[in-house]
Design a protein around this motif. Structure first.
Motif, PDB file in Angstrom:
ATOM      1  N   GLY A 134      36.975  35.937  50.074  1.00 50.19           N
ATOM      2  CA  GLY A 134      37.044  35.268  51.704  1.00 50.19           C
ATOM      3  C   GLY A 134      35.964  34.277  51.939  1.00 50.19           C
ATOM      4  N   TYR A 135      36.369  32.935  52.085  1.00 54.40           N
ATOM      5  CA  TYR A 135      35.593  31.745  52.015  1.00 54.40           C
ATOM      6  C   TYR A 135      35.696  31.329  53.482  1.00 54.40           C
ATOM      7  CZ  TYR A 135      33.821  27.214  50.280  1.00 54.40           C
ATOM      8  OH  TYR A 135      33.202  25.944  50.396  1.00 54.40           O
ATOM      9  N   GLU A 136      34.375  31.405  54.332  1.00 52.25           N
ATOM     10  CA  GLU A 136      34.821  31.063  55.517  1.00 52.25           C
ATOM     11  C   GLU A 136      33.980  29.438  55.851  1.00 52.25           C
ATOM     12  OE1 GLU A 136      32.890  33.893  58.149  1.00 52.25           O
ATOM     13  OE2 GLU A 136      34.236  35.548  57.309  1.00 52.25           O
ATOM     14  N   GLN A 137      34.388  29.176  56.977  1.00 58.43           N
ATOM     15  CA  GLN A 137      33.769  27.604  57.359  1.00 58.43           C
ATOM     16  C   GLN A 137      32.320  27.692  57.615  1.00 58.43           C
ATOM     17  OE1 GLN A 137      36.167  24.945  57.699  1.00 58.43           O
ATOM     18  NE2 GLN A 137      34.394  23.918  57.453  1.00 58.43           N
ATOM     19  N   SER A 138      31.702  28.961  57.874  1.00 65.20           N
ATOM     20  CA  SER A 138      30.457  28.971  58.248  1.00 65.20           C
ATOM     21  C   SER A 138      29.694  29.083  56.909  1.00 65.20           C
ATOM     22  CB  SER A 138      30.188  30.339  59.084  1.00 65.20           C
ATOM     23  OG  SER A 138      30.422  31.363  58.343  1.00 65.20           O
ATOM     24  N   GLY A 139      30.235  29.070  55.845  1.00 63.81           N
ATOM     25  CA  GLY A 139      29.552  29.155  54.593  1.00 63.81           C
ATOM     26  C   GLY A 139      29.247  30.611  54.418  1.00 63.81           C
ATOM     27  N   ARG A 140      30.034  31.550  54.696  1.00 61.73           N
ATOM     28  CA  ARG A 140      29.858  32.915  54.185  1.00 61.73           C
ATOM     29  C   ARG A 140      30.983  33.365  53.157  1.00 61.73           C
ATOM     30  NH1 ARG A 140      26.658  36.326  56.780  1.00 61.73           N
ATOM     31  NH2 ARG A 140      27.945  38.202  56.029  1.00 61.73           N
ATOM     32  N   LEU A 141      30.652  33.915  52.394  1.00 66.18           N
ATOM     33  CA  LEU A 141      31.773  34.521  51.483  1.00 66.18           C
ATOM     34  C   LEU A 141      31.654  36.065  51.269  1.00 66.18           C
ATOM     35  CD1 LEU A 141      30.509  31.768  49.786  1.00 66.18           C
ATOM     36  CD2 LEU A 141      32.515  32.272  48.574  1.00 66.18           C
ATOM     37  N   ALA A 142      32.708  36.575  51.534  1.00 62.97           N
ATOM     38  CA  ALA A 142      33.031  38.290  51.089  1.00 62.97           C
ATOM     39  C   ALA A 142      33.739  38.275  50.038  1.00 62.97           C
ATOM     40  CB  ALA A 142      33.654  38.698  52.493  1.00 62.97           C
ATOM     41  N   VAL A 143      33.194  38.792  49.056  1.00 60.66           N
ATOM     42  CA  VAL A 143      33.687  39.059  47.632  1.00 60.66           C
ATOM     43  C   VAL A 143      34.161  40.852  47.511  1.00 60.66           C
ATOM     44  CG1 VAL A 143      33.663  38.644  45.150  1.00 60.66           C
ATOM     45  CG2 VAL A 143      32.574  37.027  47.189  1.00 60.66           C
ATOM     46  N   ALA A 144      35.083  41.013  46.759  1.00 56.39           N
ATOM     47  CA  ALA A 144      35.324  42.366  46.447  1.00 56.39           C
ATOM     48  C   ALA A 144      36.185  42.293  45.348  1.00 56.39           C
ATOM     49  CB  ALA A 144      36.030  43.129  47.524  1.00 56.39           C
ATOM     50  N   LEU A 145      35.667  43.157  44.175  1.00 59.76           N
ATOM     51  CA  LEU A 145      36.304  43.249  42.758  1.00 59.76           C
ATOM     52  C   LEU A 145      36.766  44.831  42.788  1.00 59.76           C
ATOM     53  CD1 LEU A 145      37.179  42.027  40.063  1.00 59.76           C
ATOM     54  CD2 LEU A 145      34.960  42.811  39.327  1.00 59.76           C
ATOM     55  N   ALA A 146      38.009  45.008  42.707  1.00 62.85           N
ATOM     56  CA  ALA A 146      38.312  46.308  42.277  1.00 62.85           C
ATOM     57  C   ALA A 146      38.591  46.591  40.904  1.00 62.85           C
ATOM     58  CB  ALA A 146      39.678  46.490  43.193  1.00 62.85           C
ATOM     59  N   LEU A 147      38.101  47.472  40.119  1.00 64.31           N
ATOM     60  CA  LEU A 147      38.244  47.737  38.765  1.00 64.31           C
ATOM     61  C   LEU A 147      38.704  48.902  38.544  1.00 64.31           C
ATOM     62  CD1 LEU A 147      34.877  46.444  37.105  1.00 64.31           C
ATOM     63  CD2 LEU A 147      36.862  45.332  36.654  1.00 64.31           C
TER      64      LEU A 147
ATOM     65  N   PRO B  37      28.600  48.989  44.995  1.00 65.60           N
ATOM     66  CA  PRO B  37      29.750  49.709  44.406  1.00 65.60           C
ATOM     67  C   PRO B  37      30.475  51.005  45.107  1.00 65.60           C
ATOM     68  CG  PRO B  37      27.683  50.293  43.127  1.00 65.60           C
ATOM     69  CD  PRO B  37      27.527  49.615  44.236  1.00 65.60           C
ATOM     70  N   GLU B  38      31.417  51.329  45.292  1.00 63.72           N
ATOM     71  CA  GLU B  38      32.038  52.624  45.787  1.00 63.72           C
ATOM     72  C   GLU B  38      33.414  53.028  45.083  1.00 63.72           C
ATOM     73  OE1 GLU B  38      34.165  51.792  49.717  1.00 63.72           O
ATOM     74  OE2 GLU B  38      32.828  50.208  49.570  1.00 63.72           O
ATOM     75  N   THR B  39      33.845  54.186  45.142  1.00 65.64           N
ATOM     76  CA  THR B  39      34.918  54.632  44.287  1.00 65.64           C
ATOM     77  C   THR B  39      36.134  54.784  45.346  1.00 65.64           C
ATOM     78  OG1 THR B  39      33.554  55.475  42.723  1.00 65.64           O
ATOM     79  CG2 THR B  39      35.817  56.120  42.770  1.00 65.64           C
ATOM     80  N   GLN B  40      37.184  54.404  45.137  1.00 66.50           N
ATOM     81  CA  GLN B  40      38.192  54.570  45.858  1.00 66.50           C
ATOM     82  C   GLN B  40      39.582  55.024  45.189  1.00 66.50           C
ATOM     83  OE1 GLN B  40      39.520  51.206  48.128  1.00 66.50           O
ATOM     84  NE2 GLN B  40      37.655  51.603  49.792  1.00 66.50           N
ATOM     85  N   GLY B  41      39.850  56.301  44.904  1.00 67.98           N
ATOM     86  CA  GLY B  41      40.736  57.024  44.195  1.00 67.98           C
ATOM     87  C   GLY B  41      40.630  56.475  42.534  1.00 67.98           C
ATOM     88  N   GLU B  42      41.430  55.802  42.091  1.00 65.62           N
ATOM     89  CA  GLU B  42      41.511  55.417  40.804  1.00 65.62           C
ATOM     90  C   GLU B  42      40.845  54.376  40.443  1.00 65.62           C
ATOM     91  OE1 GLU B  42      44.267  56.760  38.109  1.00 65.62           O
ATOM     92  OE2 GLU B  42      43.360  58.420  39.419  1.00 65.62           O
ATOM     93  N   GLN B  43      40.137  53.771  41.494  1.00 63.55           N
ATOM     94  CA  GLN B  43      39.426  52.255  41.315  1.00 63.55           C
ATOM     95  C   GLN B  43      37.921  52.384  41.754  1.00 63.55           C
ATOM     96  OE1 GLN B  43      42.103  49.730  43.555  1.00 63.55           O
ATOM     97  NE2 GLN B  43      42.790  48.961  41.566  1.00 63.55           N
ATOM     98  N   THR B  44      37.128  51.439  41.172  1.00 58.04           N
ATOM     99  CA  THR B  44      35.667  51.186  41.726  1.00 58.04           C
ATOM    100  C   THR B  44      35.874  49.973  42.264  1.00 58.04           C
ATOM    101  OG1 THR B  44      34.973  52.441  39.711  1.00 58.04           O
ATOM    102  CG2 THR B  44      33.322  50.901  41.010  1.00 58.04           C
ATOM    103  N   LEU B  45      35.306  49.928  43.388  1.00 56.21           N
ATOM    104  CA  LEU B  45      35.004  48.637  44.277  1.00 56.21           C
ATOM    105  C   LEU B  45      33.861  48.251  44.300  1.00 56.21           C
ATOM    106  CD1 LEU B  45      37.585  47.334  45.940  1.00 56.21           C
ATOM    107  CD2 LEU B  45      36.626  48.457  47.777  1.00 56.21           C
ATOM    108  N   LEU B  46      33.549  46.940  43.837  1.00 55.02           N
ATOM    109  CA  LEU B  46      32.393  46.166  43.897  1.00 55.02           C
ATOM    110  C   LEU B  46      32.278  45.274  44.797  1.00 55.02           C
ATOM    111  CD1 LEU B  46      32.141  45.692  39.951  1.00 55.02           C
ATOM    112  CD2 LEU B  46      31.122  47.725  41.510  1.00 55.02           C
TER     113      LEU B  46
END
Lengths: 460, 162
Positions: B49-62, B92-101
């Motif tokens: 997520g790339y916001e106009q304010s210059g903030r980025l929210a990044v999530a990688l599900a592995l 990092p957090e685990t969600q079911g079969e996935q690891t969320l970073l």
């Protein structure tokens, strides 16, 4: 020199055929003329608009940036503006069947080349030449209509021929989009085919025109259509009067013509912005797929057929042949839907309705700014020159628009790189908010300019 | 005249045949968008997520199977940002079969025009990544595969789409 002679209209032949033979030849040739100029002008359109459909795949593939596509797109419009100016003169001296066919075949070659080119300079050159080749069709068709249909019937046949624009735009925005769109809506072919298939269609159209569009009646040993139908104009031809050139130059001294030219030019900015970038915008920002986005653009062009007819009717019947009130009405019908298209909710039905109203209003006001109103204001004997003057302004405006739009879109670029051992994949993100202000602003300027001519009356 | 017509027919035929000779890419890259849904669960997916304010929210599900021996250890392994951007800690957090970073980044008023995702470079075990990125103006959803020169768009959501 021999080539020039090959394309030149034949010398007048003595009339030697029997009256029955003349009848039969006129019927056959007149049928061929209207069928083949309408069909083939429409088919030729696909070679003009192909780039608009494949813009998004070209951007996604990283082959051209929006700025580069803007440069390429603008060259076609400059070439077309030049073609409008030069080819009209040439068509008057040509065997229109051969002249038109040459334009279509050369346009096909340009499209074949476009399908092979990933170089900016080459694509810009080919597309610019294509603009000029595309400019062979309209004058050839109009000259053929002038030679084969008499004054009192030409309007009807001109109307039939005018539907070719919509046939062509429909074929492109639906047909070419169907080739490129991902399954199940389309065949999912590569972007190259978006140029190659139109090229093959244009080659077919060129061969048809070559075979079936005849030279002037007099060059075939027939009487003129006016003699054949006994339909002679009461007014002497403008060419018979030696002062036509001077009268044509007088157009430049009429301020209203300059204002009309600027108004038309501004309206062409919006028209070509939607035609060139509209489907890219609908895909990139509104999230529609390639087929649906082109379907939306097709809706606006289809509604345009009705808009032209409705404008003439409304201005004649409701406003006693005064164009400015009708310009305001149709201008608002063009302008207001733009707010829905660009800032309204992402509701397909609403968007479709807005595009239909926009196309309806746009065609109406364009018919006035570039045609009816211009003819009202200009001295009648040089109405053609007035329209040519406004036409060049309009296409230069359209061409500048393509370049400026591409540049504005490119300026907002965010590039996301995905390096790997096998290379670097890049995905681009664009913001259309600034170009949209430019596109809508152009319509506002056009409407203000057109309305400023409120008190201008038609001349005799 | 007839000779010219005959020559034109030959030229047209050659052009058509030569055009037909170059087939569109029917290989993996051309068709994967329609079949990606079949193995989506086993592949990494990146949401930016790339916001106009210059903030980025990044999530990688592995997928957990991948994350166990993944070489993704820092935010820079997921999204390389210009020097003036400040990236937060990788959570990092685990969600079911996935690891969320997850991590956030702030680029201030100087919005970056170039972003780099070095996942396929730094993690040889990964062949592809599904990406969903939203900027203030546009949202794009695509797959990048290490064997494909270009990103794959128009992803089918299931068998009905394809």
């Amino acid at each position: 020199m021999q080539w020039f002679r090959f394309f030149a209209t034949g010398a007048d032949q003595p009339i030697s055929a029997s009256s029955a033979d003349i009848e039969s030849q006129f019927h056959r040739h007149r049928r061929d003329v209207i069928v083949f100029i309408t069909l083939c002008y429409g088919l030729g359109y696909v070679c003009r608009l192909a780039l608009n459909v494949v813009k998004k795949p070209l951007m996604d593939a990283g082959i051209f940036t929006p700025e580069q596509l803007g440069i390429i797109g603008s060259t076609l419009l400059y070439g077309y503006a030049l073609g409008k100016f030069t080819n009209g003169f040439l068509a008057d001296h040509a065997h229109v069947g051969r002249f038109f066919a040459a334009g279509l075949l050369l346009s096909a070659c340009a499209n074949l080349g476009m399908g092979l080119s990933e170089l900016l300079w080459l694509s810009a050159l080919l597309w610019g030449l294509n603009g000029w080749f595309q400019g062979f069709g309209a004058p050839s068709s109009v000259v053929a209509l002038a030679h084969w249909y008499s004054n009192s019937e030409r309007g009807r046949y001109y109307g039939i021929w005018s539907t070719a624009h919509s046939i062509g735009e429909g074929l492109t925005y639906l047909g070419v989009a169907w080739l490129i769109a991902a399954p199940p809506k389309g065949l999912g072919l590569d972007w190259h085919w978006g140029f190659w298939v139109p090229a093959v269609i244009c080659i077919g159209a060129g061969l048809l025109v070559w075979r079936f569009l005849p030279d002037r009646p007099q060059a075939l040993g027939l009487p003129s259509v006016a003699d054949w139908r006994g339909d002679h104009s009461a007014v002497a031809s403008a060419a018979a009067n030696g002062s036509v050139w001077k009268t044509q130059l007088r157009i430049l001294a009429i301020p209203s013509i300059w204002i009309l030219a600027l108004a038309s030019s501004s309206m062409y900015v919006t028209r070509y912005a939607i035609n060139s970038w509209g489907n890219v915008y609908l895909q990139e920002i509104r999230g529609f797929d390639l087929f649906d986005a082109n379907l939306f653009i097709f809706l606006n062009t289809a509604a345009g057929i009705l808009g032209c007819v409705a404008y003439g009717f409304a201005s004649d019947k409701w406003f006693s042949a005064r164009r400015p009130p009708a310009n305001l009405l149709f201008g608002l019908m063009e302008l207001l839907p733009l707010f829905v298209i660009f800032w309204g909710p992402n509701e397909p039905l609403l968007l479709a309705a807005a595009l239909v109203v926009y196309g309806f209003g746009l065609s109406g006001i364009l018919a006035s700014l570039g045609g009816l109103f211009a003819i009202d204001i200009a001295p009648k004997r040089v109405a053609g020159a007035a329209m040519g003057f406004i036409g060049i302004f309009s296409y230069v405006g359209a061409g500048l628009q393509d370049y400026i739009s591409g540049r504005l879109i490119s300026a907002s670029e965010i590039a996301m790189h995905f390096p790997s051992a096998n290379g670097n994949t890049v995905v681009y993100f664009y913001d259309y908010s600034v170009p949209i202000v430019f596109w809508v602003g152009a319509s506002v300027v056009s409407l203000i300019l057109a309305t400023s001519l409120w008190r201008v009356r038609a001349t005799d | 005249m007839r000779r010219i017509e005959r020559r034109l027919w030959v030229v047209a035929l050659v052009i058509v045949l030569s055009a037909c000779g170059r087939q569109a890419d029917e290989g993996f890259c051309a068709t994967h968008g329609q079949s990606h849904w079949q193995h989506r669960d086993q592949q990494p997916s990146l949401v930016v997520g790339y916001e106009q304010s210059g903030r980025l929210a990044v999530a990688l599900a592995l997928p957990t199977s991948e994350s166990n021996h993944s070489s993704v250890v820092s935010a820079a392994d997921i999204l390389a940002l210009p020097a003036h951007c400040k990236a937060g800690e990788l959570k990092p957090e685990t969600q079911g079969e996935q690891t969320l970073l997850r991590f956030d980044a702030d680029c201030g008023e100087e919005l970056p025009a170039q972003l780099s995702v070095p996942l396929l470079q730094n993690a040889p075990e990964l062949d592809e990544v599904e990406v969903s990125m939203t900027t203030p103006a546009v949202h794009k959803h695509f797959v990048v595969h290490r064997d494909c020169e270009r990103a794959i768009f128009n992803l089918a959501e299931g068998p009905a789409d394809g």
